[in-house]
Design an enzyme around this catalytic site. Sequence first.
Site, PDB file in Angstrom:
ATOM      1  N   SER A 124      21.876 -12.877  -3.867  1.00 29.68           N
ATOM      2  CA  SER A 124      21.067 -14.063  -3.210  1.00 29.68           C
ATOM      3  C   SER A 124      20.527 -13.390  -1.721  1.00 29.68           C
ATOM      4  CB  SER A 124      21.606 -15.204  -3.205  1.00 29.68           C
ATOM      5  OG  SER A 124      20.996 -16.098  -2.250  1.00 29.68           O
ATOM      6  N   TYR A 149      29.603 -20.694  -1.833  1.00 35.66           N
ATOM      7  CA  TYR A 149      28.443 -20.196  -2.792  1.00 35.66           C
ATOM      8  C   TYR A 149      28.201 -18.843  -1.976  1.00 35.66           C
ATOM      9  CZ  TYR A 149      24.203 -18.759  -4.958  1.00 35.66           C
ATOM     10  OH  TYR A 149      22.991 -18.082  -5.533  1.00 35.66           O
ATOM     11  N   LYS A 153      28.932 -14.368  -3.143  1.00 36.95           N
ATOM     12  CA  LYS A 153      27.789 -13.573  -3.628  1.00 36.95           C
ATOM     13  C   LYS A 153      27.968 -12.374  -2.699  1.00 36.95           C
ATOM     14  CE  LYS A 153      25.428 -15.709  -6.786  1.00 36.95           C
ATOM     15  NZ  LYS A 153      25.434 -15.096  -8.016  1.00 36.95           N
TER      16      LYS A 153
END
Length: 336
Positions: A124, A149, A153
Site C-alpha cells: 500500500s 495495518y 505492510k
Amino acid sequence: MSILVTGGAGYIGSHTCVELLNAGYEIIILDNFYNSKSESLNRIKEITNKDFKFYEGDIRDREFLDNLFATENIEAVIHFAGLKAVGESCQKPLEYYDNNIGGTVTLLLAMKDAGVKKIVFSSSATVYGSSNPSPLKEEMPIGGTTNPYGTTKLYIENILQDLCKSDDEWSVCTLRYFNPIGAHKSGRIGENPNGIPNNLMHYITQVAVGKLDHLNVFGDDYDTHDGTGVRDYIHVVDLSIGHVYAVKKVLAETGINIYNLGTGNGYSVLDIVKAFSKASGIEIKYEIAPRRDGDIATCFSDPSKAKNELGWVAERGLEEMCEDSWRWQSENPNGF
Ligand code: NAD
Ligand code: UD1
C-alpha cells in the site's frame, strides 16, 4: 500450471481473478471468507464464463497449505489475503500482526518447501509514511507508518526483501496500491464492506443510497487546491490488470521489483463528491468536520516505473470510476 490467488473472493482479488481468467490463466482461489462472501466466486464465473478451483481455508494453517501445494500444480501466488481496516488495526494490533505478518510468513514457508518461489504481494502507499512529498516514487525511503495495518505492510515488504537477498531463486513483485475505487463494468462484483465504511468512496455511495445521512469531510484547511485531502484514486479494474502484468514479470524473471499502482493524478474530497454527483445524478450531502487523525494533505503516485518496466498504465478516468462505483452500489444495495 495455475496461479494461486489468496484472498481471491475479496474486492481487489475478485476483480483480479476476472482479469487473470480473461487473459487465459488457470487460477485457484483460497479464502477464509473473513471479509467476503462465496457469492463473489459465482459472479466471477458468471462474468468470465470460466471455471476454477476454490479452497476454503486460512493462510495461517500450515497443514492446509502443505496439502494444497502437494495436490495442485501451482506456478506462482498472488497474495491478497489480509486484514485492511486502519481503525480496527489500532484496536486489535495483535490480530493484524498475526493475520497479515504471521499469515504471510506461514504462506512463504509453505511456498519455499513446495519449491514455489514466485509471489505478487499487495502492499500500500501507506508504507511511504507522511514525510515523503508527492509524487511518490518507489526509491523514496519507506517507514513512519501511523497504524498497525500500515506497519504490517511495511514489515512484509522488508521480509520479502530479506528473502530475496537470502535466495536468488525467489521472484517477488511488491505492488503499492494507491486508492482503489470503482467496480467491474457488469455491476456484478464490487466492494462489500462490513459495517460503516471508512474509505471515502464507500461512504459516499452509502449516502447516495440513503443508508447514511451525510458525508463528513475530514478537514478543509489542508494546503491543497480546495483545502480538502488529495489522493490518487485508481479504478479497481486498472489495478487488477496491473496484477496480470506483474504475474508475467514474476514468471519470467527472478529478483524483487516494487511498483506503484496509481494514476499519477490527485483529486480532492470535494472533487470526488462533485464527480460522483454528476455520475449518479444524486446530490451528496456533506458537512465539514475536523481533520481525521493520521491523515496527510496530499498523496499521489509517480506511476512511471510500472509504465516503463511492466508496460502498464491506468486507463480509466474519474468519471468511469464514479459511474462504476454507483452501478455496483445501486444494483447491489446490500452487497452480495
Ligand atoms: P478484502 O478484505 O476485500 O479482501 C481480502 C480477502 O482476504 C477477503 O476475501 C478475506 O476473507 C481474505 N482473508 C483475510 N484473511 C485471510 C486469511 N487469514 N486466510 C485466508 N483468507 C483471508 O480486501 P481488498 O480491498 O480486496 O484488499 C486486498 C489486499 O490489498 C489486502 O492485503 C489489502 O491490505 C491490500 N490493499 C487494499 C487497499 C484498498 O484500498 N482496498 C489498498 C492498499 C492495499
Ligand atoms: C486509507 C488508509 C490507508 C489505506 C487506504 C486504502 C488512513 C489514515 N489511511 O487511506 O492506510 O491504505 O485507506 O484502504 O486511514 N475522507 C473524508 N470523509 C470520509 C472518509 C474519507 O473526508 O468519511 C477523506 C480522507 O480524509 C482523505 C480521503 O477522503 O483525505 C481519502 O480517505 P480514504 O478513502 O480513507 O483513504 P486514505 O486516507 O488515503
